[in-house]
Every structure is written in structure tokens, then in C-alpha cells.
Enzyme design. Structure first.
Site, PDB file in Angstrom:
ATOM      1  CE  LYS A  23      -3.795   0.386   2.374  1.00 39.28           C
ATOM      2  NZ  LYS A  23      -4.784   0.364   3.498  1.00 39.28           N
ATOM      3  CE  LYS A  58      -8.037 -20.334  -2.694  1.00 39.70           C
ATOM      4  NZ  LYS A  58      -7.878 -18.924  -3.129  1.00 39.70           N
ATOM      5  CD  GLU A 138      -5.986 -12.605  -5.344  1.00 40.57           C
ATOM      6  OE1 GLU A 138      -6.333 -13.454  -6.183  1.00 40.57           O
ATOM      7  OE2 GLU A 138      -6.685 -12.277  -4.378  1.00 40.57           O
TER       8      GLU A 138
END
Length: 204
Positions: A23, A58, A138
Site C-alpha cells: 500500500k 480453501k 494477491e
């Protein structure tokens, strides 16, 4: 169990720090380009660290062992960042300390449902008090319009009561995605025409 919980907490901290690093790079890049081009390419940055329940689900869905090592080895999207841009040509500039592991360009090659976005798995070094650790993140890049479509598509389809009337709803959503993509391209063409005349598109 206490030791495992502490190790998991440390791992989540590392992913959170990786998001902070990415960021910061994006914000610096946005500030630089806003001065250079008189236009902010990035409208918004969203981030998240995948919840423990989602991580377990997942791993189980993919047939992997449910463990900390398995998570770090097999999941590339525990840390995620979404970049919302004004135009489809506003892409990330590669930097020498960021390693691109994988790219999926759903803008050039949309998904069957009409989804368009640019996905990357990147690896970034994160410095801690006693070590440097490469962490995978990601990154998704979408236009404002496509982010709006994807959010609504997710809300509609993931409701428990969702029933697709012989595929009609999915087809309508796909058509909407195509209209949005066409609009994105038209807006990009208009911006380029304006810039070619020496007028800068700027949002104060």
C-alpha cells in the site's frame, strides 16, 4: 495449542505488514504520477487478510493439509489488495524489489461471466527486527465501474436463496459487464483525445 496459536498470529502479522508495504508503494506511486501527469490513477485501495475459517476451507477444498506451513506454501491470496482505477490503462509500474510470480489478465481475456480485472501474485520483502521475509500478496486491479459490477455480482450470486432462472440472470449480468467494459473503453478514448489536445483530465 498455545504455541500454534502464537505462530498463526505471527504469520497473520507478517501478511498484514506485507499489505502495508505494498500500500505504501502504491501511495507513493500515485503521488508521483499525480504530479507528473496531473492525474491520480488510483481512486481507492482496499485490502484484507483472509479469515482463518476461509483459509481452512480453501485448504480442505484443494486437498491440502490444514497447517501453517501448508497455508504459506499453497495459498497465494492470504494477503490481498484491490486497486480501483479510473481507466483500464492505469496499471502498476514494476519495481525492482517486487517479484511478479503470476499474472492473470481478465481484461484481455474476460471470464465467461463477463468479469474483467487484472490479477497478479507478487512477492515483496518485509523487514522485521531480526529477519527479512518474502511474503506473497494477491493484487487485483479494476476500474471503478467493473468493481461496482463485481461487488453486485458477488452479492447477488452468493445469497443462499439465489436461483438462476435457466441461466437468464447470469446472462443479464454478463451483458451488463460487457456494457460496462465498453463504457470503460469509450471513457479511456475520450481521455486520450482530451490529453492529445494538451488538456489534462484532473479531479480535485
Amino acid at each position: 495449542w498455545v504455541n500454534q496459536a502464537r505462530q498463526f498470529q505471527q504469520a497473520m502479522m507478517r501478511y498484514t505488514c506485507a499489505i502495508r508495504e505494498v500500500k505504501t508503494k502504491l501511495e507513493v506511486l500515485n503521488d508521483e504520477l499525480s504530479v507528473k501527469n496531473q492525474r491520480n490513477p488510483i481512486e481507492m485501495i482496499k485490502s484484507r487478510v483472509k479469515k482463518p475459517v476461509s483459509i481452512v476451507e480453501k485448504l480442505q477444498r484443494r486437498g491440502f493439509e490444514v497447517s501453517l506451513d501448508s497455508m504459506e506454501k499453497n495459498l497465494d491470496d492470504v494477503a490481498g489488495i484491490r486497486i480501483i482505477c479510473s481507466f483500464v490503462d492505469d496499471m502498476l509500474v514494476r519495481q525492482d524489489d517486487v517479484t511478479v510470480i503470476m499474472v492473470k489478465d481478465y481484461i484481455k481475456n474476460p471470464k465467461p461471466n463477463g468479469y474483467r480485472s487484472y490479477h497478479m501474485i507478487i512477492e515483496i520483502p518485509v523487514f522485521f527486527s531480526d529477519s527479512k521475509k518474502p511474503i506473497r500478496v494477491e493484487v487485483q486491479i479494476r476500474t471503478i465501474a467493473m468493481d461496482f459490477w463485481a461487488s453486485l455480482d458477488h452479492q447477488l450470486k452468493y445469497k443462499k436463496s439465489f436461483i438462476d432462472d435457466n441461466g437468464e440472470i447470469s446472462e443479464e449480468l454478463r451483458k451488463c459487464a460487457n456494457v460496462i467494459a465498453e463504457t470503460d473503453q469509450k471513457m479511456l478514448a475520450i481521455r486520450k483525445r482530451i490529453e492529445a489536445q494538451g488538456v489534462t483530465v484532473r479531479r480535485d
